[in-house]
Design a protein around this motif. Structure first.
Motif, PDB file in Angstrom:
ATOM      1  N   PHE B 264       0.322  -1.155  -0.026  1.00 33.53           N
ATOM      2  CA  PHE B 264       0.111  -0.136   0.018  1.00 33.53           C
ATOM      3  C   PHE B 264       0.967   1.274   0.089  1.00 33.53           C
ATOM      4  N   ASP B 265       0.584   2.616  -0.407  1.00 35.40           N
ATOM      5  CA  ASP B 265       0.725   3.190  -0.231  1.00 35.40           C
ATOM      6  C   ASP B 265       0.766   4.063   0.480  1.00 35.40           C
ATOM      7  N   VAL B 266       1.165   5.024   1.743  1.00 34.89           N
ATOM      8  CA  VAL B 266       0.999   5.697   2.891  1.00 34.89           C
ATOM      9  C   VAL B 266       0.914   7.082   3.198  1.00 34.89           C
ATOM     10  N   ILE B 267       0.022   7.558   2.827  1.00 37.11           N
ATOM     11  CA  ILE B 267      -0.171   9.482   3.378  1.00 37.11           C
ATOM     12  C   ILE B 267      -0.308   9.968   4.638  1.00 37.11           C
ATOM     13  N   ASP B 268      -0.191  10.759   4.722  1.00 31.42           N
ATOM     14  CA  ASP B 268       0.233  11.686   5.955  1.00 31.42           C
ATOM     15  C   ASP B 268      -1.164  13.225   5.573  1.00 31.42           C
ATOM     16  N   VAL B 269      -2.226  12.199   6.424  1.00 29.71           N
ATOM     17  CA  VAL B 269      -3.104  14.146   7.166  1.00 29.71           C
ATOM     18  C   VAL B 269      -2.970  14.018   8.331  1.00 29.71           C
ATOM     19  N   PRO B 270      -2.533  15.843   8.118  1.00 32.87           N
ATOM     20  CA  PRO B 270      -2.714  16.564   9.158  1.00 32.87           C
ATOM     21  C   PRO B 270      -4.042  16.048  10.224  1.00 32.87           C
ATOM     22  N   GLY B 271      -4.347  16.121  11.510  1.00 31.08           N
ATOM     23  CA  GLY B 271      -4.982  15.908  12.167  1.00 31.08           C
ATOM     24  C   GLY B 271      -5.302  15.182  12.985  1.00 31.08           C
ATOM     25  N   ALA B 272      -5.220  13.858  11.751  1.00 33.47           N
ATOM     26  CA  ALA B 272      -4.681  12.184  11.476  1.00 33.47           C
ATOM     27  C   ALA B 272      -4.042  12.091  13.213  1.00 33.47           C
ATOM     28  N   THR B 273      -4.341  11.386  14.311  1.00 32.90           N
ATOM     29  CA  THR B 273      -3.234  10.983  15.351  1.00 32.90           C
ATOM     30  C   THR B 273      -3.733  10.158  15.697  1.00 32.90           C
ATOM     31  N   GLY B 274      -4.312   9.118  15.510  1.00 35.10           N
ATOM     32  CA  GLY B 274      -3.724   7.492  16.063  1.00 35.10           C
ATOM     33  C   GLY B 274      -4.474   7.027  17.265  1.00 35.10           C
ATOM     34  N   THR B 275      -5.394   8.681  17.922  1.00 33.38           N
ATOM     35  CA  THR B 275      -6.243   8.609  19.178  1.00 33.38           C
ATOM     36  C   THR B 275      -7.197   8.855  19.514  1.00 33.38           C
ATOM     37  N   VAL B 276      -7.972   9.012  20.358  1.00 38.54           N
ATOM     38  CA  VAL B 276      -9.304   9.388  20.366  1.00 38.54           C
ATOM     39  C   VAL B 276      -8.818  10.633  20.309  1.00 38.54           C
ATOM     40  N   GLY B 277      -8.639  11.674  20.048  1.00 43.73           N
ATOM     41  CA  GLY B 277      -8.775  13.354  19.652  1.00 43.73           C
ATOM     42  C   GLY B 277      -8.879  12.930  17.811  1.00 43.73           C
ATOM     43  N   THR B 278      -7.934  12.491  17.079  1.00 46.68           N
ATOM     44  CA  THR B 278      -8.239  12.379  16.126  1.00 46.68           C
ATOM     45  C   THR B 278      -9.115  13.117  14.647  1.00 46.68           C
ATOM     46  N   ASP B 279      -8.869  13.689  13.611  1.00 48.08           N
ATOM     47  CA  ASP B 279      -9.996  14.395  12.976  1.00 48.08           C
ATOM     48  C   ASP B 279     -10.230  13.046  11.912  1.00 48.08           C
ATOM     49  N   THR B 280     -11.402  12.948  12.824  1.00 45.52           N
ATOM     50  CA  THR B 280     -11.394  11.568  11.300  1.00 45.52           C
ATOM     51  C   THR B 280     -12.186  11.883  10.161  1.00 45.52           C
ATOM     52  N   VAL B 281     -12.998  13.066  10.106  1.00 44.45           N
ATOM     53  CA  VAL B 281     -13.514  14.002   9.113  1.00 44.45           C
ATOM     54  C   VAL B 281     -12.218  14.187   7.843  1.00 44.45           C
ATOM     55  N   ALA B 282     -10.977  14.471   8.459  1.00 44.10           N
ATOM     56  CA  ALA B 282      -9.973  15.195   8.229  1.00 44.10           C
ATOM     57  C   ALA B 282      -8.969  13.703   7.585  1.00 44.10           C
ATOM     58  N   LYS B 283      -9.715  12.417   7.490  1.00 42.50           N
ATOM     59  CA  LYS B 283      -9.189  10.846   7.260  1.00 42.50           C
ATOM     60  C   LYS B 283     -10.322  10.605   5.798  1.00 42.50           C
ATOM     61  N   ALA B 284     -11.468  10.694   6.429  1.00 42.29           N
ATOM     62  CA  ALA B 284     -11.906  10.812   5.294  1.00 42.29           C
ATOM     63  C   ALA B 284     -12.049  12.086   4.194  1.00 42.29           C
ATOM     64  N   LYS B 285     -11.299  12.856   3.687  1.00 45.31           N
ATOM     65  CA  LYS B 285     -10.936  14.429   3.376  1.00 45.31           C
ATOM     66  C   LYS B 285     -10.344  13.694   2.538  1.00 45.31           C
ATOM     67  N   ALA B 286      -9.453  13.267   3.233  1.00 49.52           N
ATOM     68  CA  ALA B 286      -7.586  12.339   2.234  1.00 49.52           C
ATOM     69  C   ALA B 286      -8.465  11.544   1.527  1.00 49.52           C
ATOM     70  N   ALA B 287      -8.738  10.677   1.621  1.00 50.35           N
ATOM     71  CA  ALA B 287      -8.764   9.531   1.133  1.00 50.35           C
ATOM     72  C   ALA B 287     -10.126   9.707  -0.135  1.00 50.35           C
ATOM     73  N   VAL B 288     -10.917  10.364   0.342  1.00 50.48           N
ATOM     74  CA  VAL B 288     -12.463  10.908  -1.394  1.00 50.48           C
ATOM     75  C   VAL B 288     -10.954  11.920  -1.922  1.00 50.48           C
ATOM     76  N   GLU B 289     -10.099  12.662  -1.887  1.00 51.98           N
ATOM     77  CA  GLU B 289      -9.332  13.340  -2.687  1.00 51.98           C
ATOM     78  C   GLU B 289      -8.679  12.552  -3.328  1.00 51.98           C
ATOM     79  N   ASN B 290      -8.164  11.115  -2.902  1.00 41.94           N
ATOM     80  CA  ASN B 290      -6.895  10.974  -3.259  1.00 41.94           C
ATOM     81  C   ASN B 290      -7.929   9.165  -4.381  1.00 41.94           C
ATOM     82  N   LEU B 291      -9.139   9.485  -4.173  1.00 46.38           N
ATOM     83  CA  LEU B 291      -9.205   8.129  -4.935  1.00 46.38           C
ATOM     84  C   LEU B 291      -9.241   8.467  -6.063  1.00 46.38           C
TER      85      LEU B 291
END
Lengths: 412, 412
Positions: B264-291
Motif C-alpha cells: 500500500f501507499d501511505v499518506i500523512d493526514v494533518p490532524g490524524a493522530t491515532g488517538t481518540v482526539g483524531t480528526d476523523t473527517v480529515a481522514k475521510a477527506k484525504a480518502a475522497v481526494e485521493n480516490l
C-alpha cells in the motif's frame, strides 16, 4: 438411502437492473425447486472459498467432495475422458479446436467457421500420427462436438506444465508452446506439442475435406489450437470413499469427464444437449429410471450458464423454469421418504458481467430427518437465512453422504 | 470499480452492564454506518478463527487477505517500516521504549517518565553505533512517537527468533535476550541484541539530555527496552495479487507499516493522530481526494480501541460516533454507484476486560450488485443475521476484490 443432486450450472446470480434489482432465481416461477427449500434445509455455498470465482471444472470437483486446491490437475483430461477416450495416469491431455490459419500461421478463425461436419473424419486423419523426433509418443485424437476435439499424448516423461498453443483470440499466430516449470519433462512436452501443431497443420492443409471446403467458399479447418493441458486427478474414487454406486446425467463432455474421473458411471440421454435447448425432463426421466441401480445420482444442467455468458436475462429465467420442470418430474416420481434431494448451482455467473464471479450459491436439501428451516423460496437471498449457514463446496457431498447413511466416523 | 474499506479499530465489543446490556455499537448514534448496513449485505467476521483474540497486526494482515498463520513474522518490521525506515528482507527489526533503569539495571519506569521531548536526539545518538564483537552489524535507530523507537539490525545470518529485553513490567531487570530456537542464527542474534542493550545504556547514561533531565528532576531515558523481533513477511504485494493500486489512511505507525509491507501507499493526514482526539473527517477527506488515483483505499481509525483498553464506555461510544461522521463524509462525496464501501472492525476489544477477545466483528458492504439483506443497523447482534453469514478475516479482501471485478478465476 439414496441421494439425487441437481446442479443448475451458473443459475446463481447477483441482483441486476434488467430484472429490477432481483436475481433470475427470484424472478423465475419455480414451485418445485421452492418446494425443496420449503420442505428442507437451506444455505449458501462457496464453491471454492469466499470471493474466488470458480472454473466449471474446479467447482464440480469441489461439489463432489474433492478439494480442487489439492486435486486439480488441469482441464484436458476431463475433456478427453468426457469425449469417450481412455485416459491413463501418465497421459497428458488437451482440449482442441479446429481452426483456420493463413500461410503465416496467423489464426483467421478460432473455430474454422464453426465447422459442423467433417470434424470426425479430420480427427481420424490426425489420430495415431507419428512425430518427427518423438517416435515413441502416441498421439490420440478424438472429435467431440462441432469444432472441438480432445488430444491425448501417451508416453514416458510427459508433463502437464506447458502453455497453450491457442492464442485465445484471432489475428495472432498459433503460439509456440513453452514449459511452465523448470522440469525436463515440461521442456520435452513443450517440444512434443509444437511438433504436434506442425504435423497437424501439414496433414489438415492437404486433407480432401479442406479442399472441398475451400471450393465451397468455407474456411478450411487447417490447424488445431490446443489448450488446458491436464492429467487425471489422483483421487480415491467415490465408491471407495463412501461405498456408493454413482451415476451422472450430463451432456457436456467436461462434466461427464470429471464425473468419470472420480468413478461415476455416465449415461447418454437423447435430447440432452448441454445447451439452452436441452430436454430437461428427459434428464429427469433418465435419473428416475436409473435410480434403482444407484445410490448417488447427479443431474447436471448447463443452459443457465450459457444464458448468463450471453447476458440474456430472459433466457436465463426461462432456463431456470425449465429446470423447475425437471425437479417437478423428480418430486412426482421418486419416494421422497427414502431419497434425499439436493438442489444447487456450481457457481454464480453474473448476467451483467457475463462471467463467473465469487459470490456463494444457494443450496436446498430435503429428505427424511433433515433439520427443516423456515426458508420458503430457493434464491440467493432467501437461502442465506437458512439452517445450513454458509458452507464450502467441498463439504456438500460429505453432508449428503452422511444424511444418506454412507459416512464413516472419524475417531472412536 | 473501486473499494473503500473503513476499519474502526476495536470498536466491536460484548454487551456490557455499564451500557445496560448493550454494546457501544448498539448505543451509539450511527446513521451513516447504519446506512451501509441497510443498503448492503452484512455478516460477522472472525479475524483469525473463532475464539482466537487477534493482535492488531495479525488482524489487519488477515483483513488485507494475507493469512497471518502463514505469513506473520513478528511485529518489529511493521513498526520500523511504519516509522519510515527502509527494511530489507534479511533485516531483523524491533520495537523499543526509552526507559529508566537504576544502577542494577532494574527498570524503574518503562517509559522514562513518558518522555515527550528529546527522543529524536537520543535516537540519533544511538543510530549507527558499532558493537563490540559484531563490527559488521549495522544498527539503525529511529525515534517514532513519545517514548517509542524502532530498531533495525542489518547484517548476515540474523534471526527473529529471539526473546525481548523488555521485562514488560517495572521492578524487574532488563532481560538478557535468549534464542527461541536451536539455530546458530538465533544464538548469534541474541548475543547481538544483548550487546545493543549494553551499548545503548552506556551512550544514554552519558548523554547531555539525560544530564539535563536529572537536573530538572525528570527520570533519565537511560535504557532502551526491545520487544517484538520481526522480519518482513514474505508475501505477494497486493498489486500483483489483484492488479490494484492501494492506499492506506492511518496514523498509527504499525498500521502504516503493515500496509506498506504488502504494497500500500501511505499518506500523512494533518490532524490524524491515532488517538481518540483524531480528526476523523480529515481522514475521510484525504480518502475522497485521493480516490481518483487508487483502486483500494483503506481508512483505519484507532481511537475506539484505546477507549476500550481504558475501560471508558462513554469515550468508546463517542469515538464510534466520530467514525460515523467519517462515513457520512464518504457517503456524501463518492459516487455510490461505482464504489464499494465496506465497514468493519479489526477485532473485538472488551470494555469490561480491557483487552482483545475472540468474538467475531460485524461487517457491512454496500455497492452495485451486492445481495442486499434485511439488516437495518450495524452492530454485533444485527449483522449476525446478515446475508454474508460468518466468514474469516482472510476472506474479506477476496470478496471485495471480486465485487470490484479484480479477481481471477480458479480453474477453467
Amino acid at each position: 438411502m439414496k441421494v439425487i443432486l441437481i446442479i443448475g450450472d451458473g443459475i446463481s446470480d447477483r441482483p441486476t437492473r434488467v430484472l429490477n434489482g432481483k436475481t433470475p432465481l427470484q424472478v423465475a416461477e419455480t414451485p418445485s425447486i421452492d418446494a425443496i427449500a420449503r420442505r428442507g434445509i437451506c444455505g449458501i455455498v462457496d464453491p471454492i472459498s469466499p470471493g474466488i470465482p470458480p472454473g466449471s471444472d474446479t467447482a464440480l470437483l469441489a461439489l463432489l467432495g474433492y478439494n480442487p486446491l489439492q486435486t486439480y490437475t488441469g482441464r484436458g483430461a476431463f475433456e478427453a475422458l468426457g469425449g469417450g477416450l481412455e485416459v491413463r495416469e501418465s497421459d497428458v491431455s488437451f482440449r482442441g479446436n479446429f481452426a483456420t490459419v493463413n500461410d503465416e500461421l496467423t489464426v483467421v478463425d478460432r473455430r474454422a467457421g464453426r465447422i459442423m461436419r467433417g470434424g470426425e473424419a479430420l480427427a481420424e486423419a490426425l489420430n495415431g500420427v507419428k512425430l518427427e523426433g518423438f517416435p515413441e509418443v502416441n498421439v490420440i485424437v478424438k472429435h467431440t462436438v462441432e469444432h472441438r476435439l480432445a488430444l491425448v499424448l501417451r508416453g514416458l516423461n510427459l508433463s502437464r506444465m506447458v502453455s497453450d498453443s491457442d492464442p485465445h483470440q484471432e489475428n495472432l499466430p498459433i503460439q509456440t508452446v513453452h514449459p511452465l516449470d523448470a522440469s525436463s519433462e515440461a521442456s520435452r512436452t513443450a517440444c512434443i506439442v509444437n511438433a504436434v501443431s506442425k504435423r497437424f497443420h501439414e496433414i489438415l492443409t492437404n486433407h480432401s475435406i479442406n479442399a472441398a471446403r475451400r471450393e465451397n467458399g468455407l474456411l478450411p479447418a487447417n490447424a488445431v489450437l490446443l489448450r488446458g493441458a491436464g492429467t487425471l486427478p489422483q483421487v480415491k474414487p467415490i465408491i471407495e470413499k463412501y461405498g456408493v454406486q454413482a451415476l451422472v446425467v450430463a451432456a457436456g463432455p467436461m462434466y461427464r469427464g470429471i464425473c468419470r474421473s472420480v468413478g461415476f458411471d455416465v449415461i447418454d440421454v437423447p435430447g440432452a444437449t448441454g445447451t439452452v435447448g436441452t430436454d430437461t425432463v428427459a434428464k429427469a426421466k433418465a435419473a428416475v429410471e436409473n435410480l434403482p441401480g444407484y445410490d448417488y445420482v447427479l443431474i447436471h444442467v448447463k443452459g443457465g450458464d450459457n444464458a448468463s455468458h450471453d447476458g440474456d436475462a430472459e433466457q436465463k429465467v426461462r432456463m431456470v423454469e425449465k429446470i423447475d420442470a425437471l425437479v417437478k418430474h423428480i418430486l412426482d416420481n421418486v419416494d421422497v421418504e427414502s431419497v434425499f434431494i439436493a438442489f444447487t448451482a456450481d457457481h454464480t455467473t453474473s448476467l451483467e458481467l457475463r462471467k463467473h464471479v465469487g459470490d456463494p450459491v444457494p443450496l436446498a436439501i430435503m429428505g427424511p430427518g433433515v433439520r427443516a428451516d423456515s426458508v420458503e423460496k430457493y434464491s440467493e437471498i432467501d437461502c442465506a437465512q437458512g439452517g445450513l449457514g454458509r458452507i464450502r463446496g467441498v463439504d456438500l457431498t460429505p453432508i449428503l453422504m452422511d444424511l444418506a447413511g454412507n459416512s464413516k466416523k472419524f475417531g472412536a
